[in-house]
Design a protein around this motif. Structure first.
Motif, short mmCIF file in Angstrom:
data_model
loop_
_atom_site.label_atom_id
_atom_site.label_comp_id
_atom_site.label_asym_id
_atom_site.label_seq_id
_atom_site.Cartn_x
_atom_site.Cartn_y
_atom_site.Cartn_z
N GLY A 135 -16.79 -6.27 -1.93
CA GLY A 135 -17.94 -5.49 -2.42
C GLY A 135 -18.81 -5.00 -1.27
N ARG A 136 -18.23 -4.83 -0.08
CA ARG A 136 -19.01 -4.36 1.09
C ARG A 136 -18.45 -3.02 1.54
N LYS A 137 -19.04 -1.96 1.03
CA LYS A 137 -18.59 -0.60 1.39
C LYS A 137 -19.35 -0.14 2.63
N ALA B 245 -9.88 0.02 9.37
CA ALA B 245 -8.58 -0.04 8.69
C ALA B 245 -8.83 0.44 7.26
N ASP B 246 -9.55 1.56 7.16
CA ASP B 246 -10.09 2.00 5.87
C ASP B 246 -9.29 3.12 5.23
N GLY B 247 -8.00 3.20 5.56
CA GLY B 247 -7.07 4.02 4.79
C GLY B 247 -7.09 5.50 5.11
N VAL C 145 -13.61 -9.47 7.56
CA VAL C 145 -13.02 -8.31 6.90
C VAL C 145 -14.00 -7.84 5.83
N TYR C 146 -14.41 -6.59 5.89
CA TYR C 146 -15.33 -6.03 4.89
C TYR C 146 -14.56 -5.04 4.04
N GLU C 147 -14.43 -5.35 2.76
CA GLU C 147 -13.65 -4.51 1.84
C GLU C 147 -14.60 -3.99 0.75
N GLN C 148 -14.48 -2.69 0.47
CA GLN C 148 -15.39 -2.09 -0.51
C GLN C 148 -15.16 -2.58 -1.95
N GLY D 95 -3.71 1.74 11.22
CA GLY D 95 -3.01 2.05 9.97
C GLY D 95 -3.19 3.50 9.55
N ASP D 96 -3.24 3.73 8.23
CA ASP D 96 -3.35 5.10 7.72
C ASP D 96 -4.60 5.80 8.23
N ALA D 97 -5.60 5.06 8.61
CA ALA D 97 -6.84 5.69 9.11
C ALA D 97 -6.54 6.56 10.33
N THR E 112 -7.02 -5.98 -4.90
CA THR E 112 -5.87 -5.71 -5.78
C THR E 112 -4.97 -4.67 -5.11
N GLU E 113 -3.77 -4.56 -5.57
CA GLU E 113 -2.86 -3.52 -5.09
C GLU E 113 -2.21 -2.86 -6.29
N VAL E 114 -1.71 -1.65 -6.08
CA VAL E 114 -1.11 -0.92 -7.20
C VAL E 114 0.27 -1.47 -7.55
N HIS F 271 7.06 -6.03 -4.06
CA HIS F 271 6.02 -5.47 -4.92
C HIS F 271 4.78 -5.45 -4.03
N ARG F 272 4.06 -4.33 -3.97
CA ARG F 272 2.93 -4.24 -3.04
C ARG F 272 1.92 -5.36 -3.26
N ALA F 273 1.67 -5.69 -4.53
CA ALA F 273 0.68 -6.73 -4.83
C ALA F 273 1.12 -8.07 -4.24
N ILE G 206 5.12 16.48 -4.17
CA ILE G 206 4.42 15.31 -4.73
C ILE G 206 5.39 14.14 -4.88
N ALA G 207 4.83 12.94 -4.95
CA ALA G 207 5.68 11.75 -5.14
C ALA G 207 5.37 11.11 -6.49
N TRP G 208 6.41 10.89 -7.27
CA TRP G 208 6.29 10.08 -8.50
C TRP G 208 6.61 8.65 -8.12
N LEU H 190 3.94 11.02 6.04
CA LEU H 190 4.71 11.23 4.82
C LEU H 190 5.62 10.02 4.65
N PRO H 191 5.93 9.65 3.40
CA PRO H 191 6.65 8.37 3.21
C PRO H 191 8.16 8.45 3.40
N PHE H 192 8.69 9.53 4.03
CA PHE H 192 10.14 9.75 4.07
C PHE H 192 10.90 8.77 4.95
N LEU H 193 10.21 8.02 5.82
CA LEU H 193 10.89 6.99 6.62
C LEU H 193 10.38 5.59 6.26
N SER H 194 9.51 5.50 5.27
CA SER H 194 8.96 4.20 4.80
C SER H 194 8.30 3.43 5.95
N GLN H 195 7.42 4.10 6.68
CA GLN H 195 6.87 3.44 7.88
C GLN H 195 5.35 3.27 7.87
C1 LIG Z 1 4.77 7.02 -2.32
C2 LIG Z 1 4.54 6.16 -1.12
C3 LIG Z 1 5.48 5.20 -0.76
C4 LIG Z 1 5.27 4.42 0.40
N1 LIG Z 1 6.24 3.51 0.75
C5 LIG Z 1 6.10 2.82 1.90
C6 LIG Z 1 7.13 1.90 2.33
O1 LIG Z 1 8.12 1.68 1.64
N2 LIG Z 1 6.96 1.26 3.52
C7 LIG Z 1 5.85 1.47 4.30
O2 LIG Z 1 5.76 0.88 5.40
N3 LIG Z 1 4.85 2.30 3.89
C8 LIG Z 1 4.95 2.97 2.73
N4 LIG Z 1 3.95 3.80 2.32
C9 LIG Z 1 2.73 3.90 3.15
C10 LIG Z 1 1.82 2.69 2.97
O3 LIG Z 1 1.55 2.49 1.62
C11 LIG Z 1 0.50 2.90 3.73
O4 LIG Z 1 0.78 3.37 5.02
C12 LIG Z 1 -0.27 1.57 3.86
O5 LIG Z 1 -0.67 1.13 2.59
C13 LIG Z 1 -1.50 1.76 4.76
O6 LIG Z 1 -2.24 0.57 4.81
P1 LIG Z 1 -3.74 0.58 5.34
O7 LIG Z 1 -4.17 -0.85 5.34
O8 LIG Z 1 -3.82 1.36 6.60
O9 LIG Z 1 -4.56 1.42 4.26
P2 LIG Z 1 -4.88 1.08 2.73
O10 LIG Z 1 -3.80 0.28 2.11
O11 LIG Z 1 -5.23 2.38 2.09
O12 LIG Z 1 -6.18 0.15 2.81
C14 LIG Z 1 -7.44 0.66 3.12
C15 LIG Z 1 -8.49 -0.30 2.57
O13 LIG Z 1 -9.78 0.11 3.04
C16 LIG Z 1 -10.71 0.02 1.99
N5 LIG Z 1 -11.84 0.91 2.31
C17 LIG Z 1 -11.82 2.27 2.36
N6 LIG Z 1 -13.04 2.73 2.69
C18 LIG Z 1 -13.85 1.65 2.87
C19 LIG Z 1 -15.21 1.50 3.23
N7 LIG Z 1 -16.01 2.54 3.45
N8 LIG Z 1 -15.72 0.24 3.35
C20 LIG Z 1 -14.92 -0.85 3.12
N9 LIG Z 1 -13.62 -0.76 2.74
C21 LIG Z 1 -13.09 0.48 2.64
C22 LIG Z 1 -9.91 0.43 0.76
O14 LIG Z 1 -10.52 -0.02 -0.44
C23 LIG Z 1 -8.57 -0.25 1.03
O15 LIG Z 1 -8.54 -1.57 0.54
C24 LIG Z 1 4.10 4.59 1.17
C25 LIG Z 1 3.15 5.51 0.79
C26 LIG Z 1 3.36 6.31 -0.34
C27 LIG Z 1 2.32 7.32 -0.73
#
Ligand SMILES: Cc1cc2nc3c(=O)[nH]c(=O)nc-3n(C[C@H](O)[C@H](O)[C@H](O)COP(=O)(O)OP(=O)(O)OC[C@H]3O[C@@H](n4cnc5c(N)ncnc54)[C@H](O)[C@@H]3O)c2cc1C
Length: 399
Positions: free
Chosen positions: A126-128, A157-159, A28-31, A290-292, A36-38, A103-105, A180-182, A297-302
């Motif tokens: 530290g591998r971007k 899996a880079d978001g 796993v290569y993480e930048q 994943g998100d990539a 950490t998580e928010v 808690h996400r963390a 927007i989401a608070w 939208l987060p309306f179904l928490s999926q």
């Molecule tokens: C307000 C809100 C509420 C949410 N609530 C929920 C919920 O209740 N349930 C649910 O299932 N989902 C929820 N989600 C969605 C969920 O947070 C995301 O879908 C999930 O975090 C996606 O995970 P991921 O691993 O795909 O991406 P991320 O968590 O974004 O991880 C991507 C990783 O890739 C790394 N990265 C990026 N670019 C590079 C690079 N070039 N080289 C190396 N590393 C890199 C990043 O640093 C990061 O660590 C919510 C989202 C929002 C905005």
């Protein structure tokens, strides 16, 4: 076969664990220099929890997660309340797996520990990743620090802003939703007395809605307030706002809501951006997860739940005997694309239900809620999502 995963978020770590459990070597290569998580919550619905259990994490998720008793709907101004969903034991009975909030963390850390325990050398911080060079039988990965690595298969899996998606398919068609989401956490002792500490809530209003649920066994309440607003377009986990600004967005709302907002530790704001589902996820030996490939939208928490499902299905496909890496990746994307696109579309459709002009007037609000949140409709909207089984779903052929 050696698999490189770019990105150590919830999706990347779940994929690493799923591959390790099937005996496939992985890196796993993480930048980030540190994982950490928010400070925010995440709901893991039965479809996601089922996968975490299959990855051997039943005890850990029960220890760290919170089994929310259920959810209630509240009307934004009068606070009028009704039942929305029974969870707790009812979720296990109905779907065969629990509905958990984290808690996400804590969830991220639980996955990291499981990965490191199973394969201590897997995480490279530290591998971007800045570039991929595909060859016929391998892929080279180049990092910002000048180092390189080679793997048989690469998983982006880079978001949500995925550089790998951009490299494979070009710039995405992202559209701001005007919403927007608070996000924030509230210590239980600062909550109004009337707020349920063991269950979740959904407050519905004409131009905004709020979702709350307990995390850390009720020590904290997670608050997400989604509001129609077109002056904030930054899609970032770390952008902060102020309590005063958040309060302005909930002017006229019930006193309990205003008290919750005043008690938020740090209010973060995130612009809700919608992207069309991709037609393809893989090119040769490179794929996305994943998100990539299906940010939603987060309306179904999926979002996180889909990333966890992806992880398990990907590992199943890559461990099928006799399949080439290219065929395995095609099989993975065929197994997953229709479901994830449907969730992305359904999440977008949810907006008109939770923000509706009829909710402005108490006379029309109750009829709107009766119509949209009737038991049968709720079951139709959620059963197919929570009942999905990534462990047993059919895998289509990849060639
Ligand atoms: C307000 C809100 C509420 C949410 N609530 C929920 C919920 O209740 N349930 C649910 O299932 N989902 C929820 N989600 C969605 C969920 O947070 C995301 O879908 C999930 O975090 C996606 O995970 P991921 O691993 O795909 O991406 P991320 O968590 O974004 O991880 C991507 C990783 O890739 C790394 N990265 C990026 N670019 C590079 C690079 N070039 N080289 C190396 N590393 C890199 C990043 O640093 C990061 O660590 C919510 C989202 C929002 C905005």
């Amino acid at each position: 076969m050696r698999v490189a995963i770019v990105g150590g978020g919830i999706g990347g770590l779940a994929a690493a664990l799923a591959l390790i459990r099937r005996g496939i070597p992985v890196d796993v290569y993480e930048q980030a220099q540190e994982l950490t998580e928010v400070g925010a919550g995440v709901q893991i619905t039965p479809n996601g929890a089922r996968v975490l259990q299959a990855l051997g994490l039943s005890a850990e998720i029960d220890r760290v997660g919170t089994r929310t008793r259920g959810k209630r709907i509240h009307l934004w101004n009068t606070g009028e309340t009704r039942e929305f969903m029974q969870l707790g034991d009812a979720a296990v009975e109905r779907y065969g797996a629990p509905y958990l909030t984290f808690h996400r963390a804590d969830l991220h850390d639980l996955l990291r520990q499981a990965v490191v325990q199973a394969a201590p050398e897997v995480l490279h911080l530290g591998r971007k990743c800045v570039d991929l060079v595909a060859r016929s039988d391998s892929v080279d990965i180049r990092f910002a620090d000048g180092s390189t690595a080679t793997a048989d298969v690469v998983v982006g899996a880079d978001g949500v802003h995925s550089p790998i998606r951009q490299q494979l398919f070009g710039a995405d068609r992202a559209e701001f939703t005007g919403c927007i989401a608070w996000r924030g956490l509230i210590p239980a002792e600062r909550l109004p007395q009337s707020i349920d500490r063991a269950g979740g809530g959904m407050w519905l209003g004409p131009v905004a809605h709020i979702v709350t649920y307990p995390v850390r066994k009720g020590a904290l309440l997670n608050f997400i307030g989604m509001v129609d607003r077109d002056d904030w377009r930054v899609e970032s986990w770390n952008a902060q706002g102020t309590v005063e600004e958040c309060l302005r967005d909930f002017q006229g709302w019930h006193a309990d809501v205003r008290q919750m907002v005043e008690a938020i530790l740090i209010p973060y704001k995130w612009a809700l951006i919608v992207r069309q589902p991709l037609e393809r996820w893989s090119v040769g030996r490179v794929t996305l997860l994943g998100d990539a490939c299906h940010s939603t939208l987060p309306f179904l928490s999926q979002g996180a739940n889909m990333a966890i499902e992806d992880a398990f299905v990907l590992a199943r496909c890559l461990s099928q005997p006799g399949a080439s890496p290219e065929a395995a990746l095609l099989s993975y994307e065929r197994a997953r694309r229709e479901r994830t696109s449907r969730i992305v579309r359904s999440s977008a459709e949810q907006v008109g239900r939770v923000h509706a002009p009829q909710l402005a007037d108490p006379a029309t609000a109750v009829a709107h809620i009766d119509r949209e949140w009737e038991r049968g409709k709720i079951d139709d909207r959620y059963d197919w999502i929570y009942g999905y089984d990534a462990i047993r779903v059919d895998l289509p052929a990849g060639d």
